[in-house]
Design a protein around this motif. Structure first.
Motif, short mmCIF file in Angstrom:
data_model
loop_
_atom_site.label_atom_id
_atom_site.label_comp_id
_atom_site.label_asym_id
_atom_site.label_seq_id
_atom_site.Cartn_x
_atom_site.Cartn_y
_atom_site.Cartn_z
N PHE A 286 0.82 -1.33 -0.07
CA PHE A 286 0.13 -0.08 -0.02
C PHE A 286 0.74 1.33 -0.03
O PHE A 286 0.56 2.10 -0.68
N PHE B 70 -2.66 8.64 -5.21
CA PHE B 70 -3.86 8.43 -6.11
C PHE B 70 -4.10 9.92 -6.91
O PHE B 70 -5.14 9.99 -7.52
N THR C 102 -4.72 4.56 -12.04
CA THR C 102 -5.98 3.97 -12.79
C THR C 102 -6.83 3.19 -12.12
O THR C 102 -6.68 2.90 -10.69
N ALA C 103 -7.92 2.58 -12.54
CA ALA C 103 -8.83 1.70 -11.75
C ALA C 103 -8.12 0.59 -11.47
O ALA C 103 -8.31 0.36 -9.96
N TYR D 91 -6.57 1.88 -7.77
CA TYR D 91 -7.53 1.72 -6.85
C TYR D 91 -7.82 0.21 -6.21
O TYR D 91 -7.97 0.21 -5.17
N ARG D 92 -8.17 -0.52 -7.40
CA ARG D 92 -8.62 -1.81 -6.95
C ARG D 92 -7.43 -2.57 -5.84
O ARG D 92 -7.59 -3.28 -5.04
N ALA E 275 -7.60 -0.86 -2.61
CA ALA E 275 -8.55 -1.66 -1.63
C ALA E 275 -8.30 -3.14 -1.40
O ALA E 275 -8.40 -3.41 -0.09
N GLU E 276 -7.54 -3.87 -2.06
CA GLU E 276 -7.26 -5.23 -1.90
C GLU E 276 -6.29 -5.24 -0.70
O GLU E 276 -6.31 -6.10 0.30
N ILE F 216 -5.95 -3.05 1.59
CA ILE F 216 -6.49 -2.73 2.82
C ILE F 216 -7.59 -3.74 3.47
O ILE F 216 -7.41 -4.35 4.67
N GLU F 217 -8.16 -4.64 2.56
CA GLU F 217 -9.01 -5.69 2.74
C GLU F 217 -7.82 -7.25 3.54
O GLU F 217 -8.11 -7.69 4.33
N ASN G 49 -4.25 1.83 6.05
CA ASN G 49 -4.08 2.95 4.98
C ASN G 49 -4.22 4.32 5.56
O ASN G 49 -3.43 5.50 4.95
N TYR G 50 -5.16 4.64 6.68
CA TYR G 50 -5.23 5.78 7.32
C TYR G 50 -3.81 6.23 7.91
O TYR G 50 -3.30 7.25 7.63
N LYS H 38 -7.63 10.22 1.89
CA LYS H 38 -6.76 10.29 3.18
C LYS H 38 -7.38 10.31 4.41
O LYS H 38 -6.93 10.10 5.60
N ALA I 208 -11.65 0.33 2.10
CA ALA I 208 -11.55 -0.55 0.91
C ALA I 208 -12.92 -0.34 0.06
O ALA I 208 -12.62 -0.21 -1.30
N TYR J 122 -12.22 2.82 -2.07
CA TYR J 122 -11.18 2.59 -3.06
C TYR J 122 -11.88 1.97 -4.22
O TYR J 122 -11.71 2.04 -5.37
N ARG J 123 -12.79 0.86 -3.85
CA ARG J 123 -13.58 -0.04 -4.77
C ARG J 123 -14.57 0.88 -5.69
O ARG J 123 -14.58 0.66 -6.79
N ALA K 213 -12.53 2.89 -8.10
CA ALA K 213 -12.20 2.24 -9.23
C ALA K 213 -13.37 1.84 -10.31
O ALA K 213 -13.06 2.10 -11.44
N ILE L 117 -14.09 5.04 -12.43
CA ILE L 117 -13.17 5.03 -13.28
C ILE L 117 -13.43 4.24 -14.53
O ILE L 117 -13.49 4.71 -15.81
N ASN M 291 -10.52 10.73 -13.68
CA ASN M 291 -10.03 10.93 -12.13
C ASN M 291 -8.69 11.80 -12.16
O ASN M 291 -8.60 12.51 -11.31
#
Lengths: 319, 319
Positions: A152, A162, A168-169, A172-173, A176-177, A179-180, A185-186, B163, B169, B172-173, B176, B179, B185
């Motif tokens: 990350f 970002f 790109t998309a 962002y994906r 997201a992954e 973070i999961e 992230n914060y 931020k 997550a 972010y999804r 994505a 976009i 974006n």
């Protein structure tokens, strides 16, 4: 030595076959080379291998949340990988012995000089860490929280949180992954993008004072002298944010930061808007990079370097 | 009037049943209320309905890429929806007539006062636009590029470009997906987060010069006088970024910005780190807000207001 481009699947296969892997990060390490290098190191160790990520320069202390839990391993490497290194001159002094012995280069710079035996280069990836995030599952290893933190970090820092054109998309994906999978992230975005030292703020103020506009404001140039660095007590990494400042100004197409490195030596950073190619500008002085962000060195005083850059950019923009 | 919480599916169902829908945005409109309101308006029109998004205050011109292509429609509304409005006092003067006639309230503020007949409130959503992005497909309407632009704007601005602590997550999804559906974006994040006027930069420099640290750097105070505003030619909105500056400094727990509004009148903004409650501080002076960000007004000169704030915060932090 034959230079060969390979698929990411093949790169994963090669890594799995090895037992003692040395990972090289580029000099003046940033979040992407650090995040990529350490994430790969952690994943390889998770897969039961000996692995170590090394760099010519010290890793800045703010990346401690990535590096602190990783102890040193000593072994005789049988495979050498580089992450986020575009060219041999980015190895730095301490790693210069390895420039011709890299087995596998993983990178996202289109300008990569193919210095390694095998290369996987994906210029559309916003960050090398975005590639490593796909590589690790191909190795059959799961991305856990410490790996996700590292990746990350690479993804967010190489996209300016970002915001850069490369985002790109898929970027962002990938975020997201991560973070999961446990990335904080914060904590990371606060530390990387929302924290300034007093020295950094003082340097920023001094830097704004040097703003010089050319071509009716299409070019904005900031100069940071060694004197300003000494007087404010700022560190090299404190200039990261400032480098993006001149391009942010309304109407500016090319933002230039001149960082004095010696009496007659300057490091130049160029940030460009759509329609201007920063790497084209920097290549005129033997440098390179991306369309939106590039750099070069000029053996001249800051004042001389400024005039050289200004007139070169005027020609490129005026074309 | 009965106040009822409903599911998002039910909200979509209600909207599809209507033909003439008026959408209300909150006063002093930000990217989220604008993005949410206009996205819903575009989607409803796409579904063959008459729809209009309105606001008490003018929409800032920088959102023109969202609003420019939307013409006015005149109709007698038979259904009124509010987006991103937490309480009646946020309707503003021009929309105050509607405070008791909202049919459906869609919002992400946990503090929402349930002023509408039906409410869908999702406090875990980082932005109201993140909810609208789920609502539109439930209406059977496809998110196209203009809708995606509007929703990406809401999501990115209400998270401070991914931020703030609310960023998950799912955020972010959603970005994505927007976009992939055509959101620009790079253009949007550049415009919202990477663009400064020369005046803004000049004001920032002057503001940094006023930095005053108290309590060994736990408190940092910036002062912006009416004189500084006049001399730099900066506008009120140019201070938005500066307000977040003092809290970003390493070690600062409470960042204060004193904006002079008259000889003996100041508007105070407080930003606090974890463990300090900005709204508690501001409530001492009759103001309020959130834990992390709050404000108040003090009838005093900037120098006097600074001392009043400093001693109040010292007591709160010292507790």
């Amino acid at each position: 030595m034959s230079m060969e481009n390979i698929t990411l699947e093949k790169a994963a296969e090669m890594l799995i076959e090895q037992d003692n892997i040395l990972i090289l990060m580029h000099k003046s390490p940033d979040g992407d080379t650090i995040g990529s290098g350490y994430a790969l190191c952690l994943a390889l160790r998770k897969a039961g291998k000996k692995a170590q990520a090394i760099c010519s320069d010290p890793i800045p202390s703010k990346y401690g949340y990535i590096t602190d839990s990783i102890d040193d391993q000593s072994f005789e490497p049988d495979f050498i990988v580089s992450t986020d290194i575009a060219a041999p001159q980015l190895f730095g002094d301490k790693l210069s012995a390895y420039t011709e012995s890299v087995d596998l280069c993983i990178d996202h710079h289109g300008s990569n000089t193919r210095f390694a035996k095998y290369s996987y280069i994906e210029p559309s990836a916003a960050a090398c860490a975005q590639i490593i995030a796909k590589l690790i599952p191909l190795m059959g290893t799961e991305i856990d929280a410490p790996i996700a933190d590292a990746l990350f970090t690479g993804i967010s820092t190489d996209t300016g949180c970002f915001k850069f054109r490369n985002t790109t998309a898929e970027t962002y994906r990938a975020a997201a992954e991560m973070i999961e999978r446990g990335a904080r992230n914060y904590m990371i975005t606060t530390l990387m993008f929302d924290t300034k030292s007093r020295q950094q703020l003082e340097l920023e103020k001094r830097a704004i004072e040097t703003l010089d506009y050319r071509m009716d404001g299409k070019i904005a140039i900031i100069t940071i002298t060694t004197e300003m660095m000494a007087e404010t007590g700022a560190e090299e990494s404190d200039t990261d944010y400032i480098v993006s400042l001149p391009r942010q100004i309304e109407g500016v197409m090319a933002g230039v930061t001149i960082k004095q490195k010696g009496e007659k030596l300057c490091r130049i950073s160029v940030r460009a808007s759509d329609g201007v190619d920063a790497s084209e500008i920097c290549s005129l002085f033997g440098g390179g990079g991306h369309k939106g962000a590039a750099g070069c060195s000029i053996e001249a005083s800051p004042a001389e370097a400024k005039e050289m850059m200004a007139s070169a950019i005027e020609k490129v923009i005026g074309k």
